[in-house]
Design a protein around this motif. Structure first.
Motif, PDB file in Angstrom:
ATOM      1  N   LYS A  60      54.930 -35.434  -9.306  1.00  0.00           N
ATOM      2  CA  LYS A  60      55.021 -36.892  -9.163  1.00  0.00           C
ATOM      3  C   LYS A  60      56.301 -37.479  -9.757  1.00  0.00           C
ATOM      4  N   SER A  61      57.332 -36.659  -9.965  1.00  0.00           N
ATOM      5  CA  SER A  61      58.581 -37.145 -10.542  1.00  0.00           C
ATOM      6  C   SER A  61      59.543 -37.605  -9.439  1.00  0.00           C
ATOM      7  N   PHE A  62      60.582 -38.343  -9.846  1.00  0.00           N
ATOM      8  CA  PHE A  62      61.600 -38.844  -8.917  1.00  0.00           C
ATOM      9  C   PHE A  62      62.948 -38.585  -9.553  1.00  0.00           C
ATOM     10  N   ASP A 118      64.860 -46.577 -11.099  1.00  0.00           N
ATOM     11  CA  ASP A 118      64.874 -46.025 -12.456  1.00  0.00           C
ATOM     12  C   ASP A 118      64.381 -44.583 -12.376  1.00  0.00           C
ATOM     13  N   ALA A 119      65.306 -43.649 -12.168  1.00  0.00           N
ATOM     14  CA  ALA A 119      64.944 -42.247 -11.939  1.00  0.00           C
ATOM     15  C   ALA A 119      65.934 -41.337 -12.656  1.00  0.00           C
ATOM     16  N   ARG A 120      65.506 -40.116 -12.884  1.00  0.00           N
ATOM     17  CA  ARG A 120      66.356 -39.124 -13.521  1.00  0.00           C
ATOM     18  C   ARG A 120      67.544 -38.802 -12.623  1.00  0.00           C
ATOM     19  N   ARG A 121      68.710 -38.565 -13.242  1.00  0.00           N
ATOM     20  CA  ARG A 121      69.892 -38.159 -12.493  1.00  0.00           C
ATOM     21  C   ARG A 121      70.296 -36.741 -12.908  1.00  0.00           C
ATOM     22  N   MET A 122      70.430 -35.895 -11.897  1.00  0.00           N
ATOM     23  CA  MET A 122      70.860 -34.515 -12.096  1.00  0.00           C
ATOM     24  C   MET A 122      72.272 -34.419 -11.513  1.00  0.00           C
ATOM     25  N   LEU A 145      74.897 -27.977 -14.283  1.00  0.00           N
ATOM     26  CA  LEU A 145      74.023 -29.139 -14.077  1.00  0.00           C
ATOM     27  C   LEU A 145      73.796 -29.865 -15.386  1.00  0.00           C
ATOM     28  N   ASP A 146      74.044 -31.178 -15.379  1.00  0.00           N
ATOM     29  CA  ASP A 146      73.718 -32.050 -16.502  1.00  0.00           C
ATOM     30  C   ASP A 146      72.617 -33.012 -16.057  1.00  0.00           C
ATOM     31  N   ILE A 147      71.661 -33.265 -16.930  1.00  0.00           N
ATOM     32  CA  ILE A 147      70.505 -34.081 -16.582  1.00  0.00           C
ATOM     33  C   ILE A 147      70.422 -35.275 -17.511  1.00  0.00           C
ATOM     34  N   TYR A 148      70.235 -36.464 -16.896  1.00  0.00           N
ATOM     35  CA  TYR A 148      70.125 -37.704 -17.653  1.00  0.00           C
ATOM     36  C   TYR A 148      68.823 -38.401 -17.261  1.00  0.00           C
ATOM     37  N   ASP A 149      67.889 -38.477 -18.206  1.00  0.00           N
ATOM     38  CA  ASP A 149      66.594 -39.098 -17.940  1.00  0.00           C
ATOM     39  C   ASP A 149      66.685 -40.615 -18.097  1.00  0.00           C
TER      40      ASP A 149
END
Length: 219
Positions: free
Chosen positions: A28-30, A204-208, A215-219
């Protein structure tokens, strides 16, 4: 739902195009996947769809290690994933309606149980008047919307969309984004690969962010 651990990928004897990717995609994530051209976004989407296997590292899909899944079982797992490729992959001998309904037909569902849903979804993506048209007659943007409708029609557990708004005007892009958001609210995990920063700013979603194989991930 999806787990990557120290995943790397190279083609043949060349250098790795993806290196040390470790991340999870929860139910259920975006999330948006972005990065410069040539960074490997489409390659990563193919790993997520299990059409590629990594040269090293672990990928678990739906609690299963894909490296040991028999080849004849992969199609069943892929049915749990909706995907929108940049090349659309429509069947030219089938109408718009038939292309969208295909995943339901493959599952053995009776047309009477899904016809109204297919027609309603095609209306939502602006193709209500193009139901009986064959893909060679459609524009690039129309083909893209057919591919999106086909990916969404069976409410997959995961949606992978590679540049899904690249060939449509801004109002239609917003309409499609609203559709992805609603699908996510219904329980589908959504991964959208895009260069469109304005699109990402609307959710308002996580950016990969993929760059030079990392890969850098920003929640």
């Amino acid at each position: 739902m999806i787990h990557f651990e120290n995943v790397g990928l190279r083609y043949g004897m060349g250098p790795e195009v993806l290196r040390d990717l470790s991340f999870d995609i929860p139910k259920k994530s975006f999330q948006f996947l972005t990065g410069p051209s040539g960074a490997g976004k489409t390659t990563l989407m193919r790993l997520l769809f299990m059409s590629l296997k990594p040269t090293r590292g672990l990928i678990r899909m739906f609690d299963r290690d894909i490296s040991v899944i028999p080849g004849d079982e992969l199609p069943l797992l892929r049915r749990r994933i909706g995907i929108v490729f940049q090349d659309f992959r429509l069947l030219d001998h089938m109408t718009t309606y038939e292309n969208v309904a295909l995943p339901l037909r493959v599952r053995g569902k009776e047309e009477a149980s899904y016809r109204s849903d297919v027609v309603e979804l095609l209306k939502w993506v602006g193709l209500g008047e193009r139901i009986n048209v064959l893909p060679p007659v459609l524009s690039g943007g129309e083909k893209q919307r057919v591919a999106i409708a086909r990916a969404l029609i069976d409410q997959p557990e995961v949606l992978l969309a590679d540049e899904p708004t690249g060939n449509v005007d801004p109002p239609m892009a917003q309409r499609l984004l609203n559709l992805f958001i609603e699908l996510n609210r219904l329980g589908t995990a959504v991964v959208i690969a895009t260069h469109d920063l304005s699109l990402m700013d609307r959710v308002d979603a996580r950016r990969m962010i993929l760059s030079e194989g990392h890969l850098d991930i920003y929640d």
